[in-house]
Design a protein around this motif. Structure first.
Motif, PDB file in Angstrom:
ATOM      1  N   UNK A  20       0.870  -1.190   0.000  1.00  0.00           N
ATOM      2  CA  UNK A  20       0.000   0.000   0.000  1.00  0.00           C
ATOM      3  C   UNK A  20       0.895   1.223   0.000  1.00  0.00           C
ATOM      4  N   UNK A  21       0.939   1.926  -1.087  1.00  0.00           N
ATOM      5  CA  UNK A  21       1.807   3.111  -1.177  1.00  0.00           C
ATOM      6  C   UNK A  21       0.949   4.346  -1.386  1.00  0.00           C
ATOM      7  N   UNK A  43       1.541   9.233   4.275  1.00  0.00           N
ATOM      8  CA  UNK A  43       2.071  10.563   4.591  1.00  0.00           C
ATOM      9  C   UNK A  43       1.929  11.000   6.047  1.00  0.00           C
ATOM     10  N   UNK A  44       1.178  10.285   6.854  1.00  0.00           N
ATOM     11  CA  UNK A  44       0.972  10.755   8.234  1.00  0.00           C
ATOM     12  C   UNK A  44       1.989  10.172   9.193  1.00  0.00           C
ATOM     13  N   UNK A  45       2.575  11.029  10.002  1.00  0.00           N
ATOM     14  CA  UNK A  45       3.402  10.618  11.135  1.00  0.00           C
ATOM     15  C   UNK A  45       2.508   9.782  12.077  1.00  0.00           C
ATOM     16  N   UNK A  46       2.928   8.592  12.390  1.00  0.00           N
ATOM     17  CA  UNK A  46       2.151   7.759  13.321  1.00  0.00           C
ATOM     18  C   UNK A  46       1.179   6.801  12.645  1.00  0.00           C
ATOM     19  N   UNK A  47       1.006   6.931  11.324  1.00  0.00           N
ATOM     20  CA  UNK A  47       0.063   6.042  10.624  1.00  0.00           C
ATOM     21  C   UNK A  47       0.507   4.577  10.715  1.00  0.00           C
ATOM     22  N   UNK A  48       1.823   4.352  10.760  1.00  0.00           N
ATOM     23  CA  UNK A  48       2.328   2.971  10.812  1.00  0.00           C
ATOM     24  C   UNK A  48       1.903   2.304  12.117  1.00  0.00           C
ATOM     25  N   UNK A  49       1.974   3.071  13.202  1.00  0.00           N
ATOM     26  CA  UNK A  49       1.593   2.510  14.495  1.00  0.00           C
ATOM     27  C   UNK A  49       0.096   2.160  14.492  1.00  0.00           C
ATOM     28  N   UNK A  50      -0.710   3.052  13.946  1.00  0.00           N
ATOM     29  CA  UNK A  50      -2.158   2.807  13.862  1.00  0.00           C
ATOM     30  C   UNK A  50      -2.432   1.556  13.038  1.00  0.00           C
ATOM     31  N   UNK A  51      -1.775   1.463  11.886  1.00  0.00           N
ATOM     32  CA  UNK A  51      -2.022   0.324  10.986  1.00  0.00           C
ATOM     33  C   UNK A  51      -1.554  -0.980  11.632  1.00  0.00           C
ATOM     34  N   UNK A  52      -0.381  -0.954  12.261  1.00  0.00           N
ATOM     35  CA  UNK A  52       0.150  -2.181  12.872  1.00  0.00           C
ATOM     36  C   UNK A  52      -0.741  -2.632  14.027  1.00  0.00           C
ATOM     37  N   UNK A  73       4.756  -3.880   7.915  1.00  0.00           N
ATOM     38  CA  UNK A  73       6.058  -3.195   7.761  1.00  0.00           C
ATOM     39  C   UNK A  73       5.820  -1.734   7.414  1.00  0.00           C
ATOM     40  N   UNK A  74       6.452  -0.856   8.194  1.00  0.00           N
ATOM     41  CA  UNK A  74       6.410   0.582   7.921  1.00  0.00           C
ATOM     42  C   UNK A  74       7.401   0.913   6.802  1.00  0.00           C
ATOM     43  N   UNK A  75       6.865   1.336   5.660  1.00  0.00           N
ATOM     44  CA  UNK A  75       7.724   1.711   4.529  1.00  0.00           C
ATOM     45  C   UNK A  75       7.872   3.230   4.452  1.00  0.00           C
ATOM     46  N   UNK A  76       7.696   3.902   5.597  1.00  0.00           N
ATOM     47  CA  UNK A  76       7.807   5.368   5.677  1.00  0.00           C
ATOM     48  C   UNK A  76       6.482   5.961   6.111  1.00  0.00           C
ATOM     49  N   UNK A  77       6.467   6.573   7.322  1.00  0.00           N
ATOM     50  CA  UNK A  77       5.232   7.244   7.783  1.00  0.00           C
ATOM     51  C   UNK A  77       5.510   8.733   7.964  1.00  0.00           C
ATOM     52  N   UNK A  78       5.171   9.470   6.952  1.00  0.00           N
ATOM     53  CA  UNK A  78       5.383  10.917   6.957  1.00  0.00           C
ATOM     54  C   UNK A  78       6.837  11.250   7.263  1.00  0.00           C
ATOM     55  N   UNK A  79       7.044  12.271   8.068  1.00  0.00           N
ATOM     56  CA  UNK A  79       8.408  12.677   8.422  1.00  0.00           C
ATOM     57  C   UNK A  79       8.924  11.948   9.650  1.00  0.00           C
ATOM     58  N   UNK A  80       8.294  10.861  10.008  1.00  0.00           N
ATOM     59  CA  UNK A  80       8.639  10.182  11.256  1.00  0.00           C
ATOM     60  C   UNK A  80       9.778   9.181  11.080  1.00  0.00           C
TER      61      UNK A  80
END
Ligand code: CP
Length: 308
Positions: free
Chosen positions: A49-50, A108-117, A125-132
């Motif tokens: 999901x990109x 693009x959202x900071x913290x989206x990876x944590x929410x999704x996981x 796998x976090x492939x980049x969550x905003x500027x985080x």
């Protein structure tokens, strides 16, 4: 096997885990050379999901999945999904987990990876969550440094030119902070230096940090980790335009030095193209390691691979 199901942050990547992933990456690189593709994940489906642009991360995850013979489902850009109609990230993940065995997401959202996981019942796998954070990039960076320097400790590293907003710099400083005797120097525009909170957390890990207006690469630096000014994260476009051409690495600065030049790429203005053929310009080699590193991570998270 890894001690976690999902990779969200480089702070999960301890030296022991890095050693394990590095060993499997070496094996994967060897398998690519010998066989091209291997039957390791032929019964698995990888969801990609990109929701933010990507070349290297997206294509190297695709290539890694292909080389492991996994199936793939794919969404590129929120507009290609029902997020465009207002569906939440959580509901999207609940659907995608039903269609796949592991989810890789850039968002693009900071913290989206944590929410999704947190939502997902399959590995994530976090492939980049905003500027985080960009933890899989830091795995590639660590692998590159190990291959070309032979160690991840006792390193004198310069970071430029947007340490405030670069998720790749955030993840690599987090990863390298776990090793002893590393020293970090941050260079770039004053407004794009790490915050005092960031510096404090590196100091707390025992890293000696300093900031510098400019650096001489012959002053004992092992690595210059360069990343472009993160244009898409500037609240003030004038600040970006003011600095974009000002901070760049030239051939004159790099030639004759032993300092390795790394860049997660894409390159915009930060390195002159006539640096590319110098022996210490490693950024394209670094990007090429993305495939075996991501093969190692996919296979370890899906638990079928036995560490050599
Ligand atoms: N290094 C990196 O994340 O590049 P892409 O944005 O092209 O994926």
């Amino acid at each position: 096997m890894l001690p976690f199901d999902s990779l969200i942050s480089a702070n999960q990547l301890t030296p022991e885990i890095i050693s394990q992933i590095t060993a499997v990456t070496d094996k994967m690189a060897d398998d690519i050379d010998r066989y091209g593709r291997i039957n390791l994940l032929e019964d698995k489906v990888v969801a990609l999901l990109f929701f933010e642009p990507s070349s290297r991360t997206m294509l190297s995850f695709q290539s890694a999945a292909q080389r492991l013979k996994a199936g793939m489902v794919f969404a590129q850009g929120a507009a290609s999904t029902s997020i465009e109609k207002g569906e939440s990230l959580e509901d999207t993940i609940r659907m995608v987990e039903a269609y796949s065995d592991i989810i890789v997401m850039r968002h693009p959202w900071h913290g989206s990876a944590e929410t999704a996981a947190r939502t997902s019942t399959v590995p994530f796998i976090n492939a980049g969550d905003g500027g985080n954070e960009h933890p899989t990039q830091s795995l590639i960076d660590a692998y590159t440094i190990m291959r070309h320097k032979g160690r991840l400790d006792d390193l004198n590293v310069v970071f430029g030119f947007d340490s405030l907003q670069s998720r790749s710099i955030h993840s690599l400083t987090t990863l390298l902070s776990q090793y002893p005797n590393n020293r970090f120097t941050f260079t770039g525009p004053e407004e794009l230096m790490p915050t005092s909170k960031m510096l404090e957390s590196m100091n707390d890990m025992g890293v000696e940090c300093s900031v510098a207006d400019s650096v001489d690469l012959n002053d004992g630096y092992d690595i210059f980790y360069v990343n472009r000014l993160q244009q898409e994260r500037f609240a003030d476009p004038v600040l970006f335009e003011k600095n974009r051409k000002k901070y760049r690495l030239t051939r004159k600065q790099v030639e004759g030095s032993d300092c390795l030049i790394l860049d997660p790429l894409p390159r915009i203005d930060e390195i002159d193209t006539d640096v590319d053929d110098l022996p210490n310009a490693l950024y394209f080699k670094q990007a090429s390691y993305g495939v075996p590193v991501r093969m190692a991570l996919l296979s370890l998270l899906l638990s079928k691979h036995n560490t050599p």
